[in-house]
Design an enzyme around this catalytic site. Structure first.
Site, PDB file in Angstrom:
ATOM      1  CB  CYS A  70       0.842  -7.919  -2.736  1.00 40.46           C
ATOM      2  SG  CYS A  70       1.654  -7.593  -4.310  1.00 40.46           S
ATOM      3  CB  CYS A 179      -0.218 -13.432  -8.645  1.00 38.38           C
ATOM      4  SG  CYS A 179      -0.951 -11.789  -8.893  1.00 38.38           S
TER       5      CYS A 179
HETATM    6  N1  DGL Z   1      -1.451  -9.179  -6.374  1.00 38.13           N
HETATM    7  C1  DGL Z   1      -0.058  -9.122  -6.556  1.00 38.13           C
HETATM    8  C2  DGL Z   1       0.633 -10.439  -6.207  1.00 38.13           C
HETATM    9  O1  DGL Z   1       0.122 -11.198  -5.406  1.00 38.13           O
HETATM   10  C3  DGL Z   1       0.574  -8.466  -7.745  1.00 38.13           C
HETATM   11  C4  DGL Z   1      -0.171  -7.921  -8.890  1.00 38.13           C
HETATM   12  C5  DGL Z   1       0.593  -6.811  -9.588  1.00 38.13           C
HETATM   13  O2  DGL Z   1       0.423  -5.689  -9.159  1.00 38.13           O
HETATM   14  O3  DGL Z   1       1.350  -7.102 -10.539  1.00 38.13           O
HETATM   15  O4  DGL Z   1       1.703 -10.713  -6.666  1.00 38.13           O
END
Ligand code: DGL
Length: 257
Positions: A70, A179
């Site tokens: 993430c 993301c």
């Molecule tokens: N999957 C996450 C990222 O790579 C974030 C998504 C979220 O929870 O806003 O930033």
């Protein structure tokens, strides 16, 4: 060796998917903190607390290495957590360096509002002289669409079309998926972007880094993936099927560039 993958939701599965291609014979635990998704619209303190709780849970389950799959959690929390836990913690950052090295022209960095505002990205851009070449575009709705497993269709297409409509793509060589949730939308992005604009993600780089950080990689006799949603082990057949279907979608997305 048990390796824990963590994300706020389904996005991090795209990084686990890459690991399953490059290192299939391991025992993986995947933790989606869906009780608190989306992280990208939360405060630093909240993201640190949720990420710390999730990682500490994975360590209690026996994980000896963690992948923070993430970008948002990496931006807010990874430095603090690396000081706190004495095991390898591999993380994500928007693959701007790779995009600028491999593609001429500017790059459009899509990520959550938190990642785009965070010091971590701005320090990276300064380090690689990318300030002038990177344009930052928050796409928070894609996280919500992904969590609803709404990956295609008119609403998704129109959202992406509208967000990118203001850019003159003759100046750009790449779009960076900063993301992990955005990997599910590669087909729609590919249809909407001019062919000379490459789509770049950081998944392979992160998994290669994981490989380098692991002390030794014995092939496990019983490779496995166990899923947890905010601390609850997923045993329900419908939910397990959902994860399986998400991995199938990611098979289709992987080669789109
Ligand atoms: N999957 C996450 C990222 O790579 C974030 C998504 C979220 O929870 O806003 O930033």
């Amino acid at each position: 060796m048990k390796i824990g993958f963590f994300d706020s939701g389904f996005g991090g599965l795209s990084v686990l998917h890459e690991a399953l291609q490059l290192m299939p014979d391991q025992q993986y635990l995947f933790f989606a903190d869906q009780a608190h998704v989306p992280y990208g619209e939360k405060t630093k303190e909240e993201i640190i607390r949720y990420t710390d709780d999730s990682i500490s849970f994975l360590i209690k389950q026996g994980c000896e290495a963690i992948v923070v799959a993430c970008n948002t959690a990496t931006s807010a929390a990874v430095e603090i957590l690396r000081r706190k836990y004495d095991i390898p913690i591999v993380s994500m950052e928007p693959a701007v360096k790779k995009a600028l090295e491999e593609h001429e022209g500017k790059c459009l960095v899509m990520a959550t509002p938190y990642t785009l505002q965070g010091d971590k990205l701005h320090n990276l851009l300064q380090r690689i002289d990318g300030m002038e070449l990177a344009t930052l575009l928050p796409m928070p709705m894609l996280v919500r669409f992904a969590e609803n497993r709404q990956f295609t269709g008119e609403e998704v297409t129109e959202y992406i079309r509208k967000q990118i409509s203001v850019y003159d793509f003759s100046e750009y060589g790449s779009v960076v998926l900063g993301c992990t949730h955005f990997n599910y939308f590669k087909d729609t992005l590919r249809n909407l972007l001019p062919p000379h604009v490459a789509i770049v993600d950081g998944n392979e780089g992160t998994v290669r880094q994981l490989k380098r950080r692991l002390p030794e990689q014995k092939e496990e006799e019983h490779p496995s993936v166990t899923y947890y949603i905010s601390g609850d082990k997923v045993t329900d057949a419908t939910m397990l099927k959902t994860f399986e279907q998400l991995l199938i979608r990611l098979d289709d997305m992987r080669e789109i560039r």
